[in-house]
Design an enzyme around this catalytic site. Structure first.
Site, short mmCIF file in Angstrom:
data_model
loop_
_atom_site.label_atom_id
_atom_site.label_comp_id
_atom_site.label_asym_id
_atom_site.label_seq_id
_atom_site.Cartn_x
_atom_site.Cartn_y
_atom_site.Cartn_z
CG ASP A 53 2.64 4.89 -3.08
OD1 ASP A 53 3.22 3.93 -2.57
OD2 ASP A 53 1.99 5.74 -2.42
CG ASN B 273 9.66 0.03 3.06
OD1 ASN B 273 10.87 0.23 3.03
ND2 ASN B 273 8.77 0.91 2.62
N GLY C 135 9.17 0.26 7.99
CA GLY C 135 8.15 1.14 7.43
C GLY C 135 7.09 0.42 6.61
CD GLN C 136 5.38 -5.40 5.06
OE1 GLN C 136 6.30 -5.93 5.71
NE2 GLN C 136 4.56 -6.07 4.29
CG HIS D 213 4.10 -3.25 -1.13
ND1 HIS D 213 3.57 -3.80 0.03
CD2 HIS D 213 4.66 -2.08 -0.76
CE1 HIS D 213 3.80 -2.99 1.04
NE2 HIS D 213 4.47 -1.93 0.60
CG HIS E 211 7.89 1.05 -2.36
ND1 HIS E 211 6.96 2.03 -2.08
CD2 HIS E 211 7.81 0.16 -1.33
CE1 HIS E 211 6.36 1.76 -0.93
NE2 HIS E 211 6.85 0.64 -0.45
P1 5GP Z 1 4.82 0.34 2.65
O1 5GP Z 1 4.85 1.52 3.59
O2 5GP Z 1 3.99 -0.79 3.22
O3 5GP Z 1 6.15 -0.12 2.14
O4 5GP Z 1 4.08 0.86 1.34
C1 5GP Z 1 2.70 0.97 1.24
C2 5GP Z 1 2.44 2.00 0.17
O5 5GP Z 1 1.09 1.87 -0.23
C3 5GP Z 1 2.63 3.44 0.64
O6 5GP Z 1 3.64 4.05 -0.14
C4 5GP Z 1 1.26 4.07 0.45
O7 5GP Z 1 1.33 5.40 -0.03
C5 5GP Z 1 0.60 3.14 -0.56
N1 5GP Z 1 -0.84 3.06 -0.46
C6 5GP Z 1 -1.57 2.93 0.69
N2 5GP Z 1 -2.88 2.83 0.39
C7 5GP Z 1 -2.97 2.89 -0.97
C8 5GP Z 1 -4.08 2.82 -1.88
O8 5GP Z 1 -5.25 2.68 -1.50
N3 5GP Z 1 -3.80 2.92 -3.20
C9 5GP Z 1 -2.52 3.08 -3.66
N4 5GP Z 1 -2.35 3.17 -4.99
N5 5GP Z 1 -1.45 3.13 -2.84
C10 5GP Z 1 -1.68 3.04 -1.51
#
Ligand code: 5GP
Ligand code: ZN
Length: 111
Positions: A29, A84, A90-91, A97, A99
């Site tokens: 991440d 999420n 919080g998605q 994906h 985590h």
């Molecule tokens: P969500 O909030 O949708 O569950 O998780 C999205 C995750 O993607 C977040 O933890 C955020 O830090 C990560 N993220 C967003 N943009 C990028 C990126 O360009 N590269 C990487 N490696 N992670 C990213």
């Protein structure tokens, strides 16, 4: 399709890859919330858990999580696996994906 994680799968955007198999790809991440914070994505675009169907290989995402935890050396101490689903959870990226978080003590309930 203008999808960040599809672009990472296609190697159009760089990422720090840690694991790959036929069905999924995992990378660190960009904004880690724990000493180990890895994201596992299906190579096939799925908007999120709510859009997944029986035809989608969700099993490989969870098995990859356990394999990555072993690889990262966090399996014995313990780790958290999170999806999420939707805005209120919080998605922020609408490509499914998982985590994998570890390397520190986790609070419960999550915020
Ligand atoms: P969500 O909030 O949708 O569950 O998780 C999205 C995750 O993607 C977040 O933890 C955020 O830090 C990560 N993220 C967003 N943009 C990028 C990126 O360009 N590269 C990487 N490696 N992670 C990213
Ligand atoms: Zn995508």
């Amino acid at each position: 399709m203008d999808c960040l994680f599809c672009k990472i799968v296609a190697r159009e955007i760089p990422a720090d890859m840690v694991f790959e198999n036929d069905a999924c790809l995992a990378f660190r991440d960009l904004n880690p919330q724990a000493p180990t914070h890895v994201l596992i994505v299906p190579k096939k675009h799925i908007d999120g858990l709510a859009s997944a169907s029986l035809d989608d290989d969700l099993q490989s995402l969870l098995l990859a999580a356990s394999e990555i935890a072993r690889q990262e050396g966090i399996d014995r101490a313990g780790y958290r696996v999170v999806i999420n689903s939707g805005q209120q959870a919080g998605q922020t990226v609408f490509h499914l994906h998982v985590h994998v978080l570890g390397g520190r003590t986790m609070a419960w309930p999550p915020g």
